[in-house]
Enzyme design. Structure first.
Site: not given
Length: 349
Positions: A27, A54, A87, A109, A192
């Site tokens: 992405g 993708s 994930q 992240h 974040d």
């Protein structure tokens, strides 16, 4: 205490030479980091279901595409760039079986590690390199010979070389050209999420909509309200981005600056700060993470409902009409902004 910053002269560029880096996901960040690493001379493969759109794009970009499990099996460094909500499942099915001692598990992240959605074995390195900019910017400025500042964090250093290798990865994506700041998975994740919820996304969009609604309810034309509360936001943010609050205040009229200095705290004041502290507390204690994980396990119905409600807000309808007048905007920006319905990531090994 100021964060330590690393630059190109702090890097051993050979640290990852001869190693295979698997990027799982293609992405925004995936395509940028993969191509930058490849163009920096590192061996990169993409882990995706070969039938995904993708994956077609990755192959068109000259990348080697294999299934996530095959990528994890081949790789020395496995970098997770799929959405937070997918994930953990991807890790269990396609990564964990091939995460042998001495390998590196990388992230951009810290969500999955910090909130323990993923618990890696103790005999692998766990690192984070988080560019502070969207993927298209990471890719574009790399091509210009520059870089996007990034964060680096080490959660596990099983090999003793985690930091050296992480800086090498940062070098590969161009980050050390701008500077790489030290942090922790905890700090990056919590700040974040707080920034997204309280300021950059949640706080900003709520402020824009409430300003728009206030003017329209007072009898002003919706088009004028759109320009004043949304359209001109970019002009102000660009000035702040370039030179901080001081540059913005230098550039606006004295009338606007006086209004800023005397009225801003009335709108975003102590009640807002109190709400921000509550939001931060719910991030720190894991409440938000549990809520988001549960939302996705339950099918994401509430999330989709909120998305649909926001799409129908009057500011979106007015904006679509007005943006059609703005010939300087990219053509794709004129289309309805609807995210792909393609599943987050197929986990076939």
């Amino acid at each position: 205490m100021a964060a330590k910053v690393f630059y190109e002269h702090d890097v051993n560029p050979k640290a990852l030479k001869g190693k295979t880096i698997a990027i799982l996901g293609y992405g925004s960040q995936g395509h940028a980091q993969a191509q930058n690493l490849r163009d920096s001379g590192y061996k990169v493969i993409i882990g995706l279901d070969p039938e995904r759109r993708s994956a077609e794009q990755a192959r068109a970009d000259g990348m080697v595409v294999v299934s996530p499990g095959e990528a994890a099996k081949r790789a020395d460094w496995i970098h997770m760039l799929t959405p937070d909500e997918s994930q953990a499942e991807l890790y269990e099915h396609a990564v964990k079986p091939f995460l042998h001692p001495g390998k590196t598990l990388g992230f951009s992240h810290g969500f999955s590690i910090h909130f323990k959605a993923i618990i890696p074995p103790n005999d692998v390195d766990v690192v984070m390199i988080a560019p502070k900019g969207p993927g298209h910017l990471v890719r574009r400025v790399y091509g210009e010979g520059k870089g996007v500042p990034s964060l680096v964090a080490i959660a596990q250093n099983a090999t003793g070389a985690a930091h050296e290798n992480a800086l090498c990865y940062a070098f590969g994506i161009g980050a050390t050209r701008a500077g790489v700041l030290t942090t922790s998975f905890k700090e990056e994740t919590e700040t974040d999420l707080f920034g997204e919820q309280s300021v950059l996304c949640g706080g900003l969009t709520s402020l824009i909509k409430k300003g728009f609604e206030t003017l329209v309810e007072a009898g002003y034309q919706p088009e004028i309200a759109y320009f004043e509360c949304l359209h001109e936001m970019k002009l102000i943010v660009d000035l702040i981005y370039e030179g901080g609050l001081a540059r913005m205040r230098y550039s606006i009229s004295n009338t606007a600056e006086y209004g800023d200095l005397t009225r801003g705290d009335r709108v975003v004041g102590e009640e807002t700060r109190k709400a921000m502290k509550e939001i931060l507390g719910r991030i720190q204690d894991g409440t938000f993470a549990r809520e988001w994980i549960a939302e996705n396990r339950n099918g994401g119905g509430q999330f989709q409902g909120l998305r649909e409600k926001e799409r129908k807000h009057p500011i979106e309808e007015v904006g679509e009409r007005l943006r059609a007048m703005m010939s300087w905007l990219p053509q794709e920006a004129q289309q309805p902004a609807v995210k792909s319905s393609e599943p987050a990531q197929v986990v076939n090994a």
